[in-house]
Design a protein around this motif. Structure first.
Motif, PDB file in Angstrom:
ATOM      1  N   LEU A 103      -2.455   0.583  18.099  1.00 26.73           N
ATOM      2  CA  LEU A 103      -2.629   1.896  18.283  1.00 26.73           C
ATOM      3  C   LEU A 103      -3.598   2.588  17.409  1.00 26.73           C
ATOM      4  N   GLN A 104      -3.735   2.248  16.006  1.00 21.72           N
ATOM      5  CA  GLN A 104      -4.769   2.734  14.944  1.00 21.72           C
ATOM      6  C   GLN A 104      -4.959   1.693  13.934  1.00 21.72           C
ATOM      7  N   ARG A 105      -5.968   1.763  13.228  1.00 21.91           N
ATOM      8  CA  ARG A 105      -6.061   0.800  12.040  1.00 21.91           C
ATOM      9  C   ARG A 105      -7.284   1.644  11.002  1.00 21.91           C
ATOM     10  N   PHE A 106      -6.700   1.349   9.444  1.00 24.57           N
ATOM     11  CA  PHE A 106      -7.679   2.206   8.705  1.00 24.57           C
ATOM     12  C   PHE A 106      -7.910   1.400   7.382  1.00 24.57           C
ATOM     13  N   GLN A 107      -8.873   1.343   6.764  1.00 31.26           N
ATOM     14  CA  GLN A 107      -9.207   0.537   5.565  1.00 31.26           C
ATOM     15  C   GLN A 107      -8.460   1.422   4.363  1.00 31.26           C
ATOM     16  N   TYR A 108      -7.671   0.541   3.483  1.00 30.44           N
ATOM     17  CA  TYR A 108      -6.895   1.126   2.690  1.00 30.44           C
ATOM     18  C   TYR A 108      -7.246   1.151   1.171  1.00 30.44           C
ATOM     19  N   TYR A 109      -8.143   0.220   1.007  1.00 27.97           N
ATOM     20  CA  TYR A 109      -8.422   0.178  -0.554  1.00 27.97           C
ATOM     21  C   TYR A 109      -9.928   0.256  -0.668  1.00 27.97           C
ATOM     22  N   HIS A 110     -10.440   0.620  -2.006  1.00 32.73           N
ATOM     23  CA  HIS A 110     -11.733   0.970  -2.266  1.00 32.73           C
ATOM     24  C   HIS A 110     -12.693  -0.109  -2.639  1.00 32.73           C
ATOM     25  N   ASN A 111     -12.385  -1.445  -2.853  1.00 28.55           N
ATOM     26  CA  ASN A 111     -13.002  -2.311  -3.321  1.00 28.55           C
ATOM     27  C   ASN A 111     -12.671  -3.777  -2.320  1.00 28.55           C
ATOM     28  N   ASP A 112     -13.361  -4.950  -2.453  1.00 27.12           N
ATOM     29  CA  ASP A 112     -13.426  -5.932  -1.691  1.00 27.12           C
ATOM     30  C   ASP A 112     -12.248  -6.997  -2.191  1.00 27.12           C
ATOM     31  N   ASP A 113     -12.041  -6.684  -3.355  1.00 22.97           N
ATOM     32  CA  ASP A 113     -11.217  -7.933  -4.226  1.00 22.97           C
ATOM     33  C   ASP A 113      -9.803  -7.654  -3.797  1.00 22.97           C
ATOM     34  N   VAL A 114      -9.236  -8.513  -2.807  1.00 27.44           N
ATOM     35  CA  VAL A 114      -7.912  -8.681  -2.520  1.00 27.44           C
ATOM     36  C   VAL A 114      -7.170  -9.876  -3.025  1.00 27.44           C
ATOM     37  N   THR A 115      -7.506 -10.274  -4.201  1.00 24.33           N
ATOM     38  CA  THR A 115      -6.891 -11.544  -4.834  1.00 24.33           C
ATOM     39  C   THR A 115      -5.556 -11.506  -4.869  1.00 24.33           C
ATOM     40  N   ASN A 116      -4.604 -12.362  -4.553  1.00 28.18           N
ATOM     41  CA  ASN A 116      -3.275 -12.112  -4.925  1.00 28.18           C
ATOM     42  C   ASN A 116      -2.584 -10.763  -4.477  1.00 28.18           C
ATOM     43  N   LEU A 117      -2.738 -10.500  -3.263  1.00 30.32           N
ATOM     44  CA  LEU A 117      -2.579  -9.244  -2.542  1.00 30.32           C
ATOM     45  C   LEU A 117      -1.132  -8.994  -2.576  1.00 30.32           C
ATOM     46  N   PHE A 118      -0.316 -10.150  -2.377  1.00 33.97           N
ATOM     47  CA  PHE A 118       1.212 -10.210  -2.312  1.00 33.97           C
ATOM     48  C   PHE A 118       1.688  -9.404  -3.558  1.00 33.97           C
ATOM     49  N   ALA A 119       1.318  -9.608  -4.551  1.00 32.52           N
ATOM     50  CA  ALA A 119       1.726  -9.233  -5.949  1.00 32.52           C
ATOM     51  C   ALA A 119       0.805  -7.883  -6.538  1.00 32.52           C
ATOM     52  N   ARG A 120       0.491  -7.139  -5.552  1.00 33.44           N
ATOM     53  CA  ARG A 120      -0.247  -5.948  -5.744  1.00 33.44           C
ATOM     54  C   ARG A 120       0.130  -4.721  -5.222  1.00 33.44           C
ATOM     55  N   TYR A 121       1.005  -4.807  -4.152  1.00 31.46           N
ATOM     56  CA  TYR A 121       1.378  -3.924  -3.385  1.00 31.46           C
ATOM     57  C   TYR A 121       2.997  -3.496  -3.156  1.00 31.46           C
ATOM     58  N   THR A 122       3.606  -2.516  -2.972  1.00 28.11           N
ATOM     59  CA  THR A 122       5.006  -2.159  -2.648  1.00 28.11           C
ATOM     60  C   THR A 122       4.959  -1.123  -1.800  1.00 28.11           C
ATOM     61  N   LEU A 123       6.130  -0.820  -0.984  1.00 27.20           N
ATOM     62  CA  LEU A 123       6.369   0.444  -0.376  1.00 27.20           C
ATOM     63  C   LEU A 123       7.529   1.229  -1.083  1.00 27.20           C
ATOM     64  N   TYR A 124       7.470   2.373  -1.595  1.00 22.94           N
ATOM     65  CA  TYR A 124       8.263   3.333  -2.216  1.00 22.94           C
ATOM     66  C   TYR A 124       8.470   4.631  -1.364  1.00 22.94           C
ATOM     67  N   THR A 125       9.780   5.205  -1.756  1.00 27.77           N
ATOM     68  CA  THR A 125       9.952   6.588  -1.613  1.00 27.77           C
ATOM     69  C   THR A 125       9.374   7.611  -2.609  1.00 27.77           C
ATOM     70  N   GLU A 126       8.885   8.430  -2.137  1.00 27.42           N
ATOM     71  CA  GLU A 126       8.338   9.551  -3.229  1.00 27.42           C
ATOM     72  C   GLU A 126       9.509  10.541  -3.462  1.00 27.42           C
ATOM     73  N   THR A 127       9.791  10.448  -4.732  1.00 28.34           N
ATOM     74  CA  THR A 127      11.098  11.292  -5.233  1.00 28.34           C
ATOM     75  C   THR A 127      10.719  11.991  -6.590  1.00 28.34           C
ATOM     76  N   LEU A 128      11.744  12.870  -6.889  1.00 25.77           N
ATOM     77  CA  LEU A 128      11.597  13.539  -8.259  1.00 25.77           C
ATOM     78  C   LEU A 128      12.632  12.966  -9.143  1.00 25.77           C
ATOM     79  N   VAL A 129      13.272  11.587  -9.027  1.00 20.77           N
ATOM     80  CA  VAL A 129      14.323  11.045  -9.851  1.00 20.77           C
ATOM     81  C   VAL A 129      13.784  10.642 -11.209  1.00 20.77           C
ATOM     82  N   THR A 130      14.450  11.015 -12.224  1.00 21.86           N
ATOM     83  CA  THR A 130      13.882  10.776 -13.595  1.00 21.86           C
ATOM     84  C   THR A 130      14.578   9.466 -13.965  1.00 21.86           C
TER      85      THR A 130
END
Length: 393
Positions: free
Chosen positions: A331-358
């Motif tokens: 349906l849609q596709r976007f480039q999401y990072y600003h550089n071309d270095d995607v080394t060890n990508l699995f260890a560099r991202y996560t999904l998270y919920t934006e909250t105000l929790v302290t």
């Protein structure tokens, strides 16, 4: 506005505001500050946002991370710039590291209730809420000097993950280096604990990616034989059966993911990606198969989440954020990072919920002492000791 609308209606409106826009609204008035800072409001806001499309967190280098609002990214009325935000990482690059600006010193352990957990080489864990800026760093070398040598890192553990114990309002960082023990760091107690457990599955047969995912009070890992679950409240282990195609699902190319609050796993085959979703937690018969097909042999998609409309959002073979419908149509596709270095990508991202929790407040020593004295008095041992001392005198 306070004089026109009742407080209940103002609160209902604020609950619909995203956390990144809600945090600055504390400055509007004392009433809004009180409402937004209220712990009950924070929990209500968290649960409401947990049902929405999560945000994408990606470390670009040792100083900067990228936050992507996936819902806004695929909104036709929004611009890409409004959906992507760069934020400085706390406890970032040291002076001696600035000589090599492209080196990634942070690796992502996971996320939980709006907190991102990062590992900073060599022996530091960073807990950080990118929305509020609340953060804490944990050095584990001094707690385990006999285990973590100078050449051993957290990512060398067999399993690792993060979770939340709702019964104690406590966040736990979990890892294991042995098959008979799990080590946990409690943010509330600010200390490590060792838990002796019996693993139902041999750890030598685990997938090469030992990152755990938190769901329904447990941290989950995918292995060849089953999904292993660690209950953060009971501090116990159990198994969840894999889907029917067990021989294919448990392979090294398989990965675990959470889609719309459900456990899911995916693996690649020529011209397609297969995604199994467990619609009902721990119900084997609820495993449901979805297939995304491609025109090219080596194409693939790494599922991240489901959109509010029920479409798959993931990273494709060109490392772009893509959206597919349940029939596998792009349906849609976007480039999401600003550089071309995607080394060890699995260890560099996560999904998270934006909250105000302290972060939870640490237990103070005087509170523990007072609790211990109360226990002695309630049990009569304190009075008994006093009477004994008088008789001896």
């Amino acid at each position: 506005m306070n004089d026109v609308l009742p407080v209940e209606l103002i609160q209902a409106i604020l609950l619909r505001v995203p956390a990144r826009h809600l945090f600055p609204l504390k400055l509007v008035s004392k009433l809004w500050l009180s409402l937004i800072s209220n712990p009950e409001f924070v929990e209500l806001h968290l649960h409401r946002n947990s049902a929405l499309t999560p945000a994408f967190f990606f470390t670009e280098n040792s100083e900067k991370a990228c936050l992507v609002d996936l819902h806004a990214l695929f909104n036709e009325d929004a611009t890409i710039g409004a959906a992507i935000k760069d934020v400085p990482i706390p406890f970032g690059k040291k002076k001696k590291e600035k000589k090599n600006p492209t080196t990634i010193y942070f690796e992502v352990l996971g996320s939980c209730r709006g907190f991102v957990f990062l590992h900073r080489k060599p022996h530091v864990i960073v807990v950080w809420n990118p929305v509020t800026g609340s953060c804490k760093q944990i050095c584990y070398l001094y707690s385990y000097p006999h285990i973590f040598k100078r050449d051993r890192y957290f990512f060398g553990s067999i399993l690792y993950g993060v979770g939340y114990d709702a019964s104690n309002d406590d966040y736990l960082v979990v890892f294991t280096l042995k098959e008979d023990r799990i080590d946990c760091f409690s943010l509330r107690k600010n200390s490590w604990m060792k838990i002796n457990v019996e693993f139902p599955i041999s750890l030598t047969r685990f997938d090469t990616k030992p990152k755990g995912l938190f769901l329904n009070g447990g941290i989950h890992w995918l292995c060849y034989e089953a999904i292993l679950m660690f209950d953060v409240r009971e501090k116990s282990l159990s198994e969840i059966c894999l889907p029917p195609e067990q021989n294919s699902v448990g392979g090294a190319s398989s990965n675990l993911v959470i889609l719309d609050g459900c456990l899911a796993l995916y693996y690649y085959e020529p011209y397609k990606t297969k995604i199994w979703v467990m619609k009902e937690y721990k119900v084997w018969s609820s495993w449901t198969l979805y297939v995304i097909r491609y025109r090219y042999f080596n194409a693939c998609i790494r599922p991240l989440c489901l959109s509010n409309g029920g479409d798959f959002i993931g990273l494709d073979s060109k490392d772009k954020i893509s959206k597919y419908n349940l029939e596998g149509e792009l349906l849609q596709r976007f480039q999401y990072y600003h550089n071309d270095d995607v080394t060890n990508l699995f260890a560099r991202y996560t999904l998270y919920t934006e909250t105000l929790v302290t972060l939870p407040k640490k237990e103070k020593k005087w509170a523990k002492i007072r609790s211990r004295w109360r226990g002695l008095i309630a049990g009569g041992s304190f009075l008994a000791r006093g009477q004994t001392s008088k008789e001896n005198n």
